[in-house]
Design a protein around this motif. Structure first.
Motif, PDB file in Angstrom:
ATOM      1  N   CYS A  89      45.329  48.366  42.354  1.00 34.38           N
ATOM      2  CA  CYS A  89      45.806  49.472  43.193  1.00 34.38           C
ATOM      3  C   CYS A  89      45.181  49.417  44.579  1.00 34.38           C
ATOM      4  O   CYS A  89      45.872  49.547  45.595  1.00 34.38           O
ATOM      5  CB  CYS A  89      45.467  50.812  42.552  1.00 34.38           C
ATOM      6  N   SER A  90      43.857  49.218  44.636  1.00 36.36           N
ATOM      7  CA  SER A  90      43.226  49.251  45.957  1.00 36.36           C
ATOM      8  C   SER A  90      43.660  48.043  46.781  1.00 36.36           C
ATOM      9  O   SER A  90      43.816  48.144  47.993  1.00 36.36           O
ATOM     10  CB  SER A  90      41.706  49.322  45.830  1.00 36.36           C
ATOM     11  N   ILE A 152      39.759  54.258  43.781  1.00 34.31           N
ATOM     12  CA  ILE A 152      40.775  53.377  44.357  1.00 34.31           C
ATOM     13  C   ILE A 152      40.792  53.513  45.879  1.00 34.31           C
ATOM     14  O   ILE A 152      40.769  52.516  46.616  1.00 34.31           O
ATOM     15  CB  ILE A 152      42.165  53.703  43.767  1.00 34.31           C
TER      16      ILE A 152
END
Lengths: 283, 426
Positions: A89-90, A152
């Motif tokens: 996600c990040s 995140i």
């Protein structure tokens, strides 16, 4: 007939040998600590050193039990899932925003470039402990401390400088007349980006993504402060494992991570070669 | 007579200069719009938290918020004098404490004030708990708050307790910074002075952090220079293989590398076992190489070595070998040719690598925490301690800002010497 060129004096030959020895020992210093973990992770006993059975290559001295524990323990498997999920996600956030920013930064008309660049790169310069403490205060105030979202977002901020740097570097040799050609043929800017720019800068974007991924995947200070047990990642587990009760499972995990880093290294090298080919740089 | 410059017009009849300007402004705006999303993200998600930390390091509004009446009734009182504040201040304090107890804030305030004067935590806890009784008693007897409070706890009759409160008239106070630099503000005279040298923990810790980091930087330079030199002078193909060997540790997880050093260096570890097996050290005389400064230096030198080798290598690769050959052919001894011709060319690489390693090392947390024991820890470990164990967040923030200032100064130097744009990865 000799190993050395004939014009070298005894002194020079001696120095050459000594110099080589120094260099080889530095390489040993770099590599041995990493490689020593691999055989130890197959230890049949919960020790962190070579047992006599291991040294005599007795099969009884070796076992896969620590790997079994790593792959079956729900606690570790949760950490693996968290690590991958948070890193993916990040990375997606960092790559999206970073690539867009790099496109703007490499335009000749970008105003206040050095100030903006300084701000964008700051997450890379500020010591991690300070970023972690700052984000801990910030996310606790927002009530997000101990959520996946906070970790995140924090990791995405830490990863963006790498994307900005690698993509800007790829764009240095970029021929902007290609975009004008695309526009004159009727392509919208978005279409021109996906059909012309992206294929050319793809290696840079990918290596930026790998940097952002590994930054998150390997990061532990921010997770310790911004996250909680539910956001435990592999490094988080390793850190608390080393501090509290060190178990040889950590060595098995470490061996798996070494494999991951080897894979990353190979893919980056392939990307670099491809990038040079794409931009027409020849050796 | 001045000659009017002819005005250039576009086909539509607009003035050309204006049209071009407008076009340029639009292109600037477009470039900026591309950067804007990331800029917003970094400013909100990264710069703002750090600014918030700066505010927190000087913020003491908790006192003013918890004891508003007391603080305002102390306005006219002279803290450097020898007399206690008047009845009005005692009455205000009693009232404030009753309210604070209802909102469960008295204990927290006591904890905060305890950093300034130890003993205040227990005074506030006790006073908060029983103040309602004291107030009721004073009201029923129509007595004096001053006398009853001092009778309740003699510490309310001490000048220093009141001087601490008086200090927090201002919301922003630099006291955490004084504490982070081992300074103390005298309660009576308000003079700032250093603590006696045996009580200076933070300055000593800053000093140790800098000294160990310099040691690590020097160690990486001494180990990295020959290696980079060798790789740069090998043919490209062989050089690349060695470069991969340098990059592998660079890409390997930090925790993996720290774990390996624990495995190698601990007393029942691989190196000690080896030394005992060879007979260099006895079973009882196993070396203590970890959980002290040695452990931190060895492990961090290993972890940061690639950051030295890579910039050195990229600089050395650009130095043509013909310089050395020219110097030798002109009669220079190889050593003096190296020292006078080759070495000065490598200085930019040394500068870049050294500053990089130093900046990274000075803010390191994980490795010193795991292998540093008691003597090999850095200022960052103290910051983490104040966040998670002692809960003195203001002091942690002040220590963090002090460290950040130092790093930014070095980074500024780096920018001057090397330039941000020259940061290269991998």
């Amino acid at each position: 007939m000799s190993f050395f060129p004939p014009h070298l004096s005894i002194f020079e030959r001696g120095w050459y040998v000594v110099f080589r020895l120094i260099c080889v020992s530095v390489l040993v210093f770099l590599l041995v600590p990493i490689l020593v973990i691999v055989p130890l992770s197959f230890n049949a006993l919960p020790y962190f050193t070579f047992t006599p059975e291991m040294l005599s290559f007795d099969p009884k001295g070796y076992s896969l039990q620590w790997y079994r524990e790593f792959f079956t323990d729900p606690n570790w498997q949760g950490a693996v899932r968290n690590s991958v999920f948070i890193a993916l996600c990040s990375t997606a956030i960092a790559v999206g925003l970073g690539t867009l920013a790099a496109l703007g930064l490499s335009r000749a008309d970008m105003p206040a470039r050095s100030v903006v660049m300084g701000l964008l790169i700051s997450p890379m310069i500020v010591p991690l402990i300070i970023s972690a403490v700052g984000m801990f205060f910030f996310y606790s105030r927002l009530g997000l401390q101990g959520t996946h979202l906070a970790v995140i977002l924090a990791h995405a901020a830490l990863g963006t400088p790498f994307v900005v740097i690698t993509v800007t570097a790829t764009l240095v040799g970029f021929d902007f007349t290609l975009l004008r050609a695309a526009a004159s043929l009727g392509a919208t800017p978005v279409r021109a980006f996906f059909k012309v720019t992206l294929p050319i800068i793809f290696p840079g974007v990918m290596s930026g993504a790998l940097f952002a991924f590994i930054t998150s995947f390997d990061e532990v200070v921010v997770v310790l402060f911004v996250g909680s047990f539910h956001q435990r990642t592999i490094p988080w587990k390793m850190f608390s494992g080393i501090r509290e009760h060190i178990s040889p499972t950590i060595l098995a995990v470490a061996t798996c991570l070494i494999l991951v880093s080897m894979l990353l290294l190979v893919s980056l090298e392939l990307l670099r070669r491809r990038g040079e080919k794409m931009r027409g740089i020849k050796h | 007579m001045p000659v009017a410059t002819p005005r250039l017009l576009t086909a539509e009849g607009h003035e050309l200069r204006m049209v071009l300007q407008k076009h340029k402004a639009r292109r600037k705006r477009k470039a900026f719009l591309l950067v804007a999303p990331l800029l917003t993200f970094v400013v909100v998600g990264f710069c703002l938290p750090i600014l918030d930390m700066l505010r927190r390091s000087a913020d003491n509004s908790i006192v003013e918020e918890t004891l508003p009446r007391t603080i305002s009734s102390l306005k006219g009182w002279d803290a450097s004098g020898d007399s206690l504040p008047g009845e009005r201040a005692f009455a205000a304090l009693a009232q404030d404490l009753v309210l604070a107890q209802q909102q469960r804030r008295a204990t927290r305030l006591g904890q905060r004030l305890n950093y300034e004067l130890s003993g205040l935590a227990s005074l506030f806890r006790r006073s908060g708990r029983d103040m309602e009784k004291v107030v009721l008693e004073v009201r029923s007897r129509r007595g004096s708050y001053k006398e009853s409070l001092i009778a309740f706890d003699a510490r309310w009759g001490e000048l220093d307790s009141w001087r601490v409160l008086k200090r927090f008239e201002d919301e922003m106070v630099a006291d955490y910074y004084f504490a982070s630099l081992d300074m103390k503000r005298d309660l009576q005279s308000n003079e700032v002075s250093f603590r006696p040298s045996e009580e200076r923990i933070y300055l000593r810790l800053f000093g140790r952090t800098v000294v160990i980091s310099l040691g690590i930087t020097l160690a990486t330079l001494l180990l990295g220079f020959p290696l980079a030199l060798w790789i740069a002078r090998l043919p490209t193909h062989q050089g690349n293989i060695l470069l991969v060997m340098v990059l592998l540790p660079f890409w390997t997880s930090l925790l993996v590398r720290t774990t390996s050093w624990i495995v190698l260096l601990q007393q029942q570890g691989v190196i000690n076992d080896l030394l005992v097996a060879i007979g260099i050290v006895s079973e009882e005389g196993r070396l203590r190489m970890i959980y002290n400064t040695t452990g931190t230096v060895v492990a961090m030198t290993h972890i940061l070595l690639p950051f030295m080798v890579l910039p050195l290598y990229s600089v050395m690769k650009t130095i043509s070998p013909s310089y050395m050959r020219a110097a030798v052919s002109l009669g220079a001894h190889p050593i003096s040719a190296f020292w006078k011709v080759y070495f000065p060319n490598t200085v930019p690489g040394i500068g870049a690598g050294a500053i990089m390693v130093f900046i990274l090392s000075i803010g390191y947390y994980i490795t010193p925490e795991l292998v540093g024991g008691r003597t090999g820890v850095f200022i960052s470990n103290r910051i983490a301690y104040h966040i998670s164990s002692s809960l003195n967040w203001g002091l942690a923030a002040a220590l963090g800002i002090a460290l950040l200032t130092f790093v930014v100064a070095i980074y500024w130097l780096y920018d001057k010497l090397v330039g941000i744009d020259n940061i290269k990865l991998g």
